[in-house]
Design an enzyme around this catalytic site. Structure first.
Site, PDB file in Angstrom:
ATOM      1  N   LYS A   1      -5.363  10.018   4.936  1.00  0.00           N
ATOM      2  CA  LYS A   1      -5.059  10.224   6.594  1.00  0.00           C
ATOM      3  C   LYS A   1      -3.494  10.223   6.365  1.00  0.00           C
TER       4      LYS A   1
ATOM      5  N   GLY B   1      -1.445   9.004  -2.934  1.00  0.00           N
ATOM      6  CA  GLY B   1      -1.304   7.872  -3.695  1.00  0.00           C
ATOM      7  C   GLY B   1      -1.929   6.348  -3.296  1.00  0.00           C
TER       8      GLY B   1
ATOM      9  N   CYS C   1      -1.290   1.367  -3.532  1.00  0.00           N
ATOM     10  CA  CYS C   1      -0.631   1.279  -4.842  1.00  0.00           C
ATOM     11  C   CYS C   1       0.513   2.170  -4.822  1.00  0.00           C
TER      12      CYS C   1
ATOM     13  N   LYS D   1       7.011  -3.128  -8.137  1.00  0.00           N
ATOM     14  CA  LYS D   1       7.722  -3.201  -9.319  1.00  0.00           C
ATOM     15  C   LYS D   1       9.005  -2.538  -9.371  1.00  0.00           C
TER      16      LYS D   1
ATOM     17  N   THR E   1     -11.549   4.189   0.175  1.00  0.00           N
ATOM     18  CA  THR E   1     -10.525   4.098   1.584  1.00  0.00           C
ATOM     19  C   THR E   1      -9.734   2.677   1.220  1.00  0.00           C
TER      20      THR E   1
ATOM     21  N   SER F   1      -7.959  -1.031   0.874  1.00  0.00           N
ATOM     22  CA  SER F   1      -7.873  -2.305   1.774  1.00  0.00           C
ATOM     23  C   SER F   1      -6.794  -2.414   2.482  1.00  0.00           C
TER      24      SER F   1
ATOM     25  N   GLU G   1       0.807 -23.011   0.232  1.00  0.00           N
ATOM     26  CA  GLU G   1      -0.398 -22.568  -0.416  1.00  0.00           C
ATOM     27  C   GLU G   1      -1.665 -23.570  -0.144  1.00  0.00           C
TER      28      GLU G   1
ATOM     29  N   VAL H   1      -2.140 -24.019   6.733  1.00  0.00           N
ATOM     30  CA  VAL H   1      -1.151 -23.535   7.819  1.00  0.00           C
ATOM     31  C   VAL H   1      -1.971 -23.606   9.079  1.00  0.00           C
TER      32      VAL H   1
ATOM     33  N   HIS I   1       7.605  -8.203 -36.862  1.00  0.00           N
ATOM     34  CA  HIS I   1       8.487  -9.420 -36.564  1.00  0.00           C
ATOM     35  C   HIS I   1       9.932  -8.706 -36.302  1.00  0.00           C
TER      36      HIS I   1
HETATM   37  P1  FAD Z   1      -5.865   2.310  -1.683  1.00  0.00           P
HETATM   38  O1  FAD Z   1      -4.951   2.420  -2.767  1.00  0.00           O
HETATM   39  O2  FAD Z   1      -5.624   1.216  -0.736  1.00  0.00           O
HETATM   40  O3  FAD Z   1      -5.994   3.793  -1.207  1.00  0.00           O
HETATM   41  C1  FAD Z   1      -6.916   4.042  -0.088  1.00  0.00           C
HETATM   42  C2  FAD Z   1      -6.462   5.109   0.570  1.00  0.00           C
HETATM   43  O4  FAD Z   1      -7.640   5.758   1.494  1.00  0.00           O
HETATM   44  C3  FAD Z   1      -5.137   4.861   1.433  1.00  0.00           C
HETATM   45  O5  FAD Z   1      -4.197   6.110   1.077  1.00  0.00           O
HETATM   46  C4  FAD Z   1      -5.711   5.232   2.970  1.00  0.00           C
HETATM   47  O6  FAD Z   1      -4.497   5.794   3.819  1.00  0.00           O
HETATM   48  C5  FAD Z   1      -6.760   6.346   2.715  1.00  0.00           C
HETATM   49  N1  FAD Z   1      -8.035   6.163   3.945  1.00  0.00           N
HETATM   50  C6  FAD Z   1      -8.508   4.984   4.102  1.00  0.00           C
HETATM   51  N2  FAD Z   1      -9.409   5.420   5.210  1.00  0.00           N
HETATM   52  C7  FAD Z   1      -9.180   6.683   5.361  1.00  0.00           C
HETATM   53  C8  FAD Z   1     -10.121   7.747   6.059  1.00  0.00           C
HETATM   54  N3  FAD Z   1     -11.074   7.392   6.909  1.00  0.00           N
HETATM   55  N4  FAD Z   1      -9.740   8.974   5.825  1.00  0.00           N
HETATM   56  C9  FAD Z   1      -8.874   9.330   4.939  1.00  0.00           C
HETATM   57  N5  FAD Z   1      -8.273   8.399   4.349  1.00  0.00           N
HETATM   58  C10 FAD Z   1      -8.436   7.193   4.553  1.00  0.00           C
HETATM   59  N6  FAD Z   1      -2.757  -3.506  -8.135  1.00  0.00           N
HETATM   60  C11 FAD Z   1      -2.511  -3.405  -9.625  1.00  0.00           C
HETATM   61  O7  FAD Z   1      -3.466  -3.223 -10.302  1.00  0.00           O
HETATM   62  N7  FAD Z   1      -1.421  -3.856 -10.086  1.00  0.00           N
HETATM   63  C12 FAD Z   1      -0.034  -4.087  -9.167  1.00  0.00           C
HETATM   64  O8  FAD Z   1       0.956  -4.274  -9.864  1.00  0.00           O
HETATM   65  C13 FAD Z   1      -0.352  -3.943  -7.946  1.00  0.00           C
HETATM   66  N8  FAD Z   1       0.752  -4.488  -6.840  1.00  0.00           N
HETATM   67  C14 FAD Z   1       0.102  -4.594  -5.739  1.00  0.00           C
HETATM   68  C15 FAD Z   1       1.450  -4.869  -4.800  1.00  0.00           C
HETATM   69  C16 FAD Z   1       1.162  -4.775  -3.666  1.00  0.00           C
HETATM   70  C17 FAD Z   1       2.458  -5.255  -2.693  1.00  0.00           C
HETATM   71  C18 FAD Z   1      -0.098  -4.667  -3.042  1.00  0.00           C
HETATM   72  C19 FAD Z   1      -0.545  -4.745  -1.617  1.00  0.00           C
HETATM   73  C20 FAD Z   1      -1.126  -4.315  -3.797  1.00  0.00           C
HETATM   74  C21 FAD Z   1      -0.879  -4.297  -4.976  1.00  0.00           C
HETATM   75  N9  FAD Z   1      -1.911  -3.929  -5.992  1.00  0.00           N
HETATM   76  C22 FAD Z   1      -1.712  -4.096  -7.341  1.00  0.00           C
HETATM   77  C23 FAD Z   1      -3.193  -3.613  -5.524  1.00  0.00           C
HETATM   78  C24 FAD Z   1      -3.531  -2.272  -5.554  1.00  0.00           C
HETATM   79  O9  FAD Z   1      -2.639  -1.414  -4.613  1.00  0.00           O
HETATM   80  C25 FAD Z   1      -5.123  -1.918  -4.976  1.00  0.00           C
HETATM   81  O10 FAD Z   1      -6.029  -2.410  -5.765  1.00  0.00           O
HETATM   82  C26 FAD Z   1      -5.116  -0.393  -5.182  1.00  0.00           C
HETATM   83  O11 FAD Z   1      -4.286   0.359  -4.447  1.00  0.00           O
HETATM   84  C27 FAD Z   1      -6.412  -0.191  -4.659  1.00  0.00           C
HETATM   85  O12 FAD Z   1      -6.756   1.308  -4.824  1.00  0.00           O
HETATM   86  P2  FAD Z   1      -7.696   2.334  -4.027  1.00  0.00           P
HETATM   87  O13 FAD Z   1      -8.075   3.521  -4.527  1.00  0.00           O
HETATM   88  O14 FAD Z   1      -9.078   1.160  -4.093  1.00  0.00           O
HETATM   89  O15 FAD Z   1      -7.558   2.078  -2.554  1.00  0.00           O
HETATM   90  P1  NAI Z   2      -4.420 -13.370  -3.777  1.00  0.00           P
HETATM   91  O1  NAI Z   2      -5.950 -13.284  -3.138  1.00  0.00           O
HETATM   92  O2  NAI Z   2      -3.709 -12.934  -4.738  1.00  0.00           O
HETATM   93  O3  NAI Z   2      -3.702 -14.651  -2.994  1.00  0.00           O
HETATM   94  C1  NAI Z   2      -3.743 -14.856  -1.570  1.00  0.00           C
HETATM   95  C2  NAI Z   2      -3.820 -16.709  -1.673  1.00  0.00           C
HETATM   96  O4  NAI Z   2      -3.392 -17.028  -0.557  1.00  0.00           O
HETATM   97  C3  NAI Z   2      -4.526 -17.413  -2.446  1.00  0.00           C
HETATM   98  O5  NAI Z   2      -3.852 -18.390  -3.536  1.00  0.00           O
HETATM   99  C4  NAI Z   2      -5.269 -18.183  -1.276  1.00  0.00           C
HETATM  100  O6  NAI Z   2      -5.442 -19.463  -1.749  1.00  0.00           O
HETATM  101  C5  NAI Z   2      -4.046 -18.360  -0.145  1.00  0.00           C
HETATM  102  N1  NAI Z   2      -4.481 -18.492   1.044  1.00  0.00           N
HETATM  103  C6  NAI Z   2      -5.413 -17.923   1.730  1.00  0.00           C
HETATM  104  N2  NAI Z   2      -5.577 -18.114   2.999  1.00  0.00           N
HETATM  105  C7  NAI Z   2      -4.506 -19.457   3.172  1.00  0.00           C
HETATM  106  C8  NAI Z   2      -4.020 -20.015   4.210  1.00  0.00           C
HETATM  107  N3  NAI Z   2      -4.632 -19.950   5.313  1.00  0.00           N
HETATM  108  N4  NAI Z   2      -2.803 -20.663   4.104  1.00  0.00           N
HETATM  109  C9  NAI Z   2      -2.328 -20.596   2.682  1.00  0.00           C
HETATM  110  N5  NAI Z   2      -2.584 -20.000   1.756  1.00  0.00           N
HETATM  111  C10 NAI Z   2      -3.724 -19.465   2.114  1.00  0.00           C
HETATM  112  O7  NAI Z   2      -3.908 -12.190  -2.220  1.00  0.00           O
HETATM  113  P2  NAI Z   2      -2.506 -11.456  -2.075  1.00  0.00           P
HETATM  114  O8  NAI Z   2      -1.369 -12.073  -2.931  1.00  0.00           O
HETATM  115  O9  NAI Z   2      -2.379 -11.256  -0.604  1.00  0.00           O
HETATM  116  O10 NAI Z   2      -2.719  -9.901  -3.011  1.00  0.00           O
HETATM  117  C11 NAI Z   2      -3.959  -9.173  -2.398  1.00  0.00           C
HETATM  118  C12 NAI Z   2      -4.441  -8.627  -3.541  1.00  0.00           C
HETATM  119  O11 NAI Z   2      -3.633  -7.669  -3.932  1.00  0.00           O
HETATM  120  C13 NAI Z   2      -5.012  -9.339  -4.679  1.00  0.00           C
HETATM  121  O12 NAI Z   2      -6.235  -9.323  -4.850  1.00  0.00           O
HETATM  122  C14 NAI Z   2      -4.467  -8.604  -5.857  1.00  0.00           C
HETATM  123  O13 NAI Z   2      -5.508  -8.370  -6.931  1.00  0.00           O
HETATM  124  C15 NAI Z   2      -3.528  -7.278  -5.480  1.00  0.00           C
HETATM  125  N6  NAI Z   2      -2.359  -7.495  -5.863  1.00  0.00           N
HETATM  126  C16 NAI Z   2      -2.314  -7.215  -7.162  1.00  0.00           C
HETATM  127  C17 NAI Z   2      -0.919  -7.003  -7.773  1.00  0.00           C
HETATM  128  C18 NAI Z   2      -0.840  -7.231  -9.383  1.00  0.00           C
HETATM  129  O14 NAI Z   2      -1.783  -6.934  -9.921  1.00  0.00           O
HETATM  130  N7  NAI Z   2       0.287  -7.557  -9.902  1.00  0.00           N
HETATM  131  C19 NAI Z   2       0.015  -7.369  -7.035  1.00  0.00           C
HETATM  132  C20 NAI Z   2       0.098  -7.663  -5.845  1.00  0.00           C
HETATM  133  C21 NAI Z   2      -1.171  -7.651  -5.089  1.00  0.00           C
END
Ligand code: FAD
Ligand code: NAI
Length: 467
Positions: free
Chosen positions: A34, A39, A42, A51, A144, A146, A204, A238, A445
């Site tokens: 959409k 991409g 992610c 990153k 799709t 999250s 937290e 909170v 090492h």
């Molecule tokens: P998404 O990447 O969410 O892609 C879904 C796509 O579907 C989107 O482009 C959306 O526009 C599209 N879409 C939705 N509905 C429709 C529709 N009806 N029609 C057409 N298109 C649609 N994970 C890691 O492993 N390492 C990390 O370092 C990491 N860092 C993150 C940092 C942040 C700030 C966030 C928010 C997430 C991070 N994540 C990380 C989590 C990671 O981004 C997600 O787990 C991953 O993107 C999931 O992939 P996905 O393909 O399931 O969905």
């Molecule tokens: P998260 O699930 O990692 O952490 C959410 C935190 O918020 C938890 O510790 C929870 O206990 C706390 N929380 C929940 N409700 C709360 C409240 N009302 N008040 C205070 N604390 C509360 O979720 P986050 O950080 O939003 O990331 C979302 C997803 O994205 C994760 O599941 C993660 O896997 C993915 N992600 C992965 C990264 C990576 O692989 N390096 C980087 C960023 C995101």
């Protein structure tokens, strides 16, 4: 023309990787996205931009705090936030353009527009200009993704009360960033702004940070981040978030039941993400979701409608890019008649703070809960020559092994380059290494990886060499 073998909906790491594998296996494949760029979360607003900012802020932090000690004298460095954000955008653009190239190379047809199921065989793609077209396919893969969870009392205004998406695009460095949620996003983006000079307070709900990882990593990470100046209020619930002119006030109840409030100029709400199926028309085909809105799938990632599959963040399991990718490949290979398998226990988790945190396999909490008898080996990073040379002395490696068989059940690291070291740990668990196996393998090492061997020696019979 508009008839395909497989249509993938969503172009995140789950969707685009799946589409490539489908095309490699000879399926006529299309992908619907959409947004105007491919991409998904992610590449556009998740893994990659976060990153890029973590790396920029890390360079700045080192220039301010560490260069002098390393014998490098410079004028006091200054942050150019506009340039930092611009560079992040350039990294994102290069990466998403790379996906356009891969779609082209693999002859995958890309449709930009909103995908909505009409029936089990047909899907409509509604474009930005209001026009719509219908496509047909034998199979569908829903990817799709999250969206951020919001709190009922914390209206995300995208200006001062923000999600990770806005936090990746700020125009100024917050004076005081309040972070609700001590999970991965809160700590990674909290680290970015702390390094750039913000005061950062993490609030937290639970009594520990990064709650899905091994408890010892949570403790150590909190200790190190506290040393870096991040403040924590754990076990704090909170209750309200309100705008007060240019500031935001977070009201909460602390662990003693007392009312507390925090005031800052920005509030990042990072309390998790929810599966995203808005406008997908699941109701038109009868695809079932669970009580948390996740699309229900069986072990083959097939929904209750046999030709529709779902992968990644929109189904149960860790919300991680590499988990979504593995699932995308699994579905493609299954449809081609192969018998792929995913071991979810071996999907590593990483937090890109500094030091980095990473884990794979069972945590100590899980082993205790399962009643499994295990032994532990641990080794501190500070005892390594490599750590002293780089100045990265925080952290440790912990190995959990079966008490009787010595099979390694979990490896948990906090330290420099843990994000890369964890790949070794995954291989060791995949090949079912024993702690003794690891202790007898040569580790170059001086490297951080030596800590894995030393932790294994400690697990085998408490005979680490350097501690
Ligand atoms: P998404 O990447 O969410 O892609 C879904 C796509 O579907 C989107 O482009 C959306 O526009 C599209 N879409 C939705 N509905 C429709 C529709 N009806 N029609 C057409 N298109 C649609 N994970 C890691 O492993 N390492 C990390 O370092 C990491 N860092 C993150 C940092 C942040 C700030 C966030 C928010 C997430 C991070 N994540 C990380 C989590 C990671 O981004 C997600 O787990 C991953 O993107 C999931 O992939 P996905 O393909 O399931 O969905
Ligand atoms: P998260 O699930 O990692 O952490 C959410 C935190 O918020 C938890 O510790 C929870 O206990 C706390 N929380 C929940 N409700 C709360 C409240 N009302 N008040 C205070 N604390 C509360 O979720 P986050 O950080 O939003 O990331 C979302 C997803 O994205 C994760 O599941 C993660 O896997 C993915 N992600 C992965 C990264 C990576 O692989 N390096 C980087 C960023 C995101």
């Amino acid at each position: 023309m508009n008839n395909f073998d497989i249509i993938v909906i969503g172009s995140g790491p789950g969707g685009y990787v799946s589409a490539i594998r489908c095309a490699q296996l000879g399926f006529k494949t299309a992908i619907i996205e959409k947004y105007s760029t491919l991409g998904g979360t992610c590449l556009n607003v998740g893994c990659i931009p976060s990153k890029a900012l973590l790396d920029s802020s890390e360079h700045f932090h080192n220039a301010v705090h560490n260069f002098e000690n390393f014998g490098i004298e410079i004028n006091p460095p200054k942050v150019n936030l506009e340039r930092m954000i611009q560079r992040k955008n350039e990294v994102v653009e290069q990466t998403t353009k790379g996906i356009d190239f891969l779609m082209d190379k693999n002859k995958i047809t890309v449709f930009h527009g909103w995908g909505t199921f009409i029936s089990g065989a047909r899907i409509a793609v509604k474009k930005e200009d209001g026009s719509s077209e219908e496509l047909e396919s034998k199979y569908y893969i829903i990817a799709t993704g999250s969206k951020p969870v919001s709190l009922p009392f914390a209206l995300i205004d995208k200006e001062r009360i923000i999600t990770s998406t806005e936090a990746l695009n700020l125009k100024e460095i917050p004076k005081h960033l309040l972070v609700i949620g001590g999970g991965v996003i809160g700590l990674e983006l909290g680290s970015v702004y702390k390094r750039l000079g913000s005061e950062v307070t993490v609030i937290e709900f639970l009594d520990r940070l990064i709650p899905t990882m091994d408890g010892s990593l949570s403790k150590e990470l909190q200790k190190v981040l506290k040393k870096q100046g991040i403040k924590f209020s754990l076990s704090t619930q909170v209750t309200d978030v309100v705008r007060n002119e240019g500031n935001v006030v977070v009201q909460a109840v602390d662990k003693n039941g007392a009312e507390v409030s925090f005031e800052g100029d920005y509030c990042l709400v990072a309390v998790g993400r929810r599966p995203y199926t808005d406008g997908l028309g699941l109701e038109n085909v009868g695809v079932e979701v669970d009580e948390r809105g996740r699309i229900k799938v069986n072990e083959q990632l097939q929904t209750n409608i046999p030709n529709i599959y779902a992968i990644g963040d929109v189904v149960q399991g860790a919300m991680l890019a590499h988990k979504a990718e593995e699932e995308g490949i699994l579905v493609a290979e299954q449809l081609a008649g192969q018998k792929p398998h995913i071991d979810y226990n071996l999907i590593p988790g990483v937090v890109y703070t500094w030091p980095e945190v990473a884990g794979v396999g069972k945590t100590e909490e899980q082993l205790r809960q399962e009643g499994r008898k295990y032994k532990t080996g641990q080794f501190s990073m500070r005892a390594l020559g490599r750590s002293r040379a780089s100045g990265d002395i925080d952290g440790f490696v912990k190995i959990l092994a079966d008490e009787t068989t010595d099979e390694v059940l979990g490896i948990h690291l906090i330290g420099a380059r843990a994000a890369d070291l964890i790949a070794d740990a995954v291989s060791l668990l995949e090949y079912r290494a024993s702690a003794e196996d690891i202790s007898r393998m040569s580790h170059a090492h001086p490297t951080y990886a030596e800590a894995i061997k030393e932790a294994a020696l400690d697990a085998v019979e408490k005979r680490a060499i350097h501690s």
